[in-house]
Design a protein around this motif. Structure first.
Motif, PDB file in Angstrom:
ATOM      1  N   ARG A 238       0.833  -1.192   0.000  1.00 18.17           N
ATOM      2  CA  ARG A 238       0.000   0.000   0.000  1.00 18.17           C
ATOM      3  C   ARG A 238       0.873   1.249   0.000  1.00 18.17           C
ATOM      4  NH1 ARG A 238      -1.400  -2.804   4.475  1.00 18.17           N
ATOM      5  NH2 ARG A 238      -3.214  -4.181   4.367  1.00 18.17           N
ATOM      6  N   ASN A 239       0.402   2.271  -0.663  1.00 16.70           N
ATOM      7  CA  ASN A 239       1.075   3.566  -0.620  1.00 16.70           C
ATOM      8  C   ASN A 239       2.511   3.463  -1.102  1.00 16.70           C
ATOM      9  OD1 ASN A 239       1.148   6.337  -0.180  1.00 16.70           O
ATOM     10  ND2 ASN A 239       1.711   6.151   1.984  1.00 16.70           N
ATOM     11  N   SER A 240       2.716   2.706  -2.198  1.00 13.09           N
ATOM     12  CA  SER A 240       4.053   2.576  -2.773  1.00 13.09           C
ATOM     13  C   SER A 240       4.125   3.330  -4.099  1.00 13.09           C
ATOM     14  CB  SER A 240       4.420   1.102  -2.981  1.00 13.09           C
ATOM     15  OG  SER A 240       3.530   0.456  -3.875  1.00 13.09           O
ATOM     16  N   LYS A 241       5.319   3.790  -4.391  1.00 15.87           N
ATOM     17  CA  LYS A 241       5.585   4.573  -5.601  1.00 15.87           C
ATOM     18  C   LYS A 241       6.705   3.895  -6.359  1.00 15.87           C
ATOM     19  CE  LYS A 241       7.237   9.180  -7.020  1.00 15.87           C
ATOM     20  NZ  LYS A 241       7.712  10.499  -6.514  1.00 15.87           N
ATOM     21  N   LEU A 242       6.471   3.542  -7.629  1.00 13.20           N
ATOM     22  CA  LEU A 242       7.451   2.836  -8.448  1.00 13.20           C
ATOM     23  C   LEU A 242       8.055   3.798  -9.469  1.00 13.20           C
ATOM     24  CD1 LEU A 242       8.887   0.349  -9.613  1.00 13.20           C
ATOM     25  CD2 LEU A 242       6.768  -0.198 -10.851  1.00 13.20           C
ATOM     26  N   ILE A 243       9.392   3.859  -9.492  1.00 15.63           N
ATOM     27  CA  ILE A 243      10.118   4.682 -10.448  1.00 15.63           C
ATOM     28  C   ILE A 243      11.028   3.766 -11.264  1.00 15.63           C
ATOM     29  CG2 ILE A 243      11.807   6.533 -10.752  1.00 15.63           C
ATOM     30  CD1 ILE A 243      10.752   7.799  -8.203  1.00 15.63           C
ATOM     31  N   TRP A 244      10.875   3.845 -12.576  1.00 13.68           N
ATOM     32  CA  TRP A 244      11.683   3.036 -13.481  1.00 13.68           C
ATOM     33  C   TRP A 244      12.982   3.760 -13.836  1.00 13.68           C
ATOM     34  CZ3 TRP A 244      10.418  -1.863 -14.168  1.00 13.68           C
ATOM     35  CH2 TRP A 244       9.085  -2.251 -13.982  1.00 13.68           C
ATOM     36  N   PHE A 245      14.045   2.983 -13.972  1.00 12.92           N
ATOM     37  CA  PHE A 245      15.337   3.495 -14.406  1.00 12.92           C
ATOM     38  C   PHE A 245      15.626   2.905 -15.777  1.00 12.92           C
ATOM     39  CE2 PHE A 245      15.247   4.755 -10.149  1.00 12.92           C
ATOM     40  CZ  PHE A 245      16.273   5.664  -9.909  1.00 12.92           C
ATOM     41  N   GLU A 246      15.449   3.743 -16.793  1.00  8.66           N
ATOM     42  CA  GLU A 246      15.447   3.287 -18.177  1.00  8.66           C
ATOM     43  C   GLU A 246      16.820   2.872 -18.682  1.00  8.66           C
ATOM     44  OE1 GLU A 246      12.732   2.902 -19.908  1.00  8.66           O
ATOM     45  OE2 GLU A 246      11.321   3.837 -18.497  1.00  8.66           O
ATOM     46  N   HIS A 247      17.875   3.323 -18.041  1.00 11.61           N
ATOM     47  CA  HIS A 247      19.228   3.053 -18.531  1.00 11.61           C
ATOM     48  C   HIS A 247      20.033   2.233 -17.518  1.00 11.61           C
ATOM     49  CE1 HIS A 247      18.238   5.969 -21.603  1.00 11.61           C
ATOM     50  NE2 HIS A 247      17.963   6.849 -20.672  1.00 11.61           N
ATOM     51  N   SER A 248      19.352   1.410 -16.743  1.00 16.52           N
ATOM     52  CA  SER A 248      20.015   0.661 -15.673  1.00 16.52           C
ATOM     53  C   SER A 248      19.664  -0.812 -15.727  1.00 16.52           C
ATOM     54  CB  SER A 248      19.610   1.205 -14.298  1.00 16.52           C
ATOM     55  OG  SER A 248      20.084   2.509 -14.100  1.00 16.52           O
TER      56      SER A 248
END
Length: 271
Positions: A238-248
């Motif tokens: 719950r209450n999580s935020k996902l950030i993608w790293f496109e060059h990793s």
């Protein structure tokens, strides 16, 4: 500043503690098979932004003691609790990479998130590192068995192969040597036994206990903790935020370190 914390009568955990005067604490737990130096490129920047960075070497790795036993998620989470209490930490951000992410998730479940105000997971080996019935993500069990066998047969060669998998962006020979050396500082039996925990343990029920804001970082090209794991975590916490790293790949803490540091600091300050 470095020092040791006793977590069992015959086991001491190494702690690297930078900018101790700050009340804004980030507690870093590294992944397999490295040590606290994995986050060098965070320690170089975040203290100047006002953060106290606490990094440990989990038992069996780096400068910590290397007992024969104690490599279950429960025991590794208990070690974190011992360090948290010894340092008197409260209202801190708990951050873990790879198996470090699995360990901090178990800490949240087993110790009810003691002292933690925010959670950050980077390429976490969770909720299951391997594919299981009803969970068709992660590596295959045979892949992990193969790694364990390589540890016992030729650990340096296994570490060299792992370095090539770990990063998506090109790395220099000297950087590769530095990363390789971190793996060599671990004991062989700890390197193998943590793989056993990765193979055998799951964290599905632990996810349900997490009540604090949670940040998820995931490298798009990660070959070790595959991207679907981050989607499962995002759905399960719950209450999580996902950030993608496109060059990793799996080494997003270095491959996109400017974005990594900025996003982590913004999450702590504003989320």
């Amino acid at each position: 500043m470095g020092y040791y914390v006793k977590v069992e009568p015959d086991v001491n955990i190494y702690v690297e503690d930078i900018n101790r005067k700050s009340q804004h604490v980030i507690f870093f737990v590294h992944g397999w098979p490295a040590n606290h130096n994995l986050f060098e490129y965070q320690y170089n920047v975040l203290p100047a932004m006002g953060y106290r960075c606490v990094g440990i070497d989990i038992r069996g790795f780096g400068k910590s003691d290397k007992p024969w036993e104690g490599y279950s998620y429960d025991r590794l989470a208990d070690d974190i609790r011992c360090v948290v209490e010894a340092l008197g930490l409260h209202n801190f951000t708990l951050a873990g990479h790879s198996v470090g992410g699995a360990i901090v998730i178990r800490y949240m479940g087993r110790h009810r998130g003691y002292g933690v105000s925010k959670l950050a997971l980077f390429g976490a080996a969770a909720p299951s590192f391997i594919q299981r019935p009803g969970f068709p993500y992660g590596l295959e069990k045979e892949d992990v068995n193969g790694l364990i066998q390589q540890v016992y047969n030729d650990r340096p060669n296994m570490l060299a192969d792992l370095t090539n998998m770990f990063f998506y962006l090109p790395i220099t020979k000297r950087f590769s040597d530095w990363f390789f050396q971190m793996g060599l500082e671990a004991s062989g039996h700890a390197t193998a036994n943590v793989l056993v925990s990765l193979r055998e343990e799951t964290l599905f029920s632990d996810l349900e206990t997490i009540q604090v804001p949670t940040l998820l970082f995931q490298g798009v090209h990660d070959q070790i903790c595959l991207p679907p794991l981050a989607l499962a975590l995002n759905q399960g916490i719950r209450n999580s935020k996902l950030i993608w790293f496109e060059h990793s790949g799996h080494g997003l803490f270095w491959e996109e370190r400017d974005k990594f540091n900025a996003e982590l600091a913004d999450f702590i300050a504003n989320y």
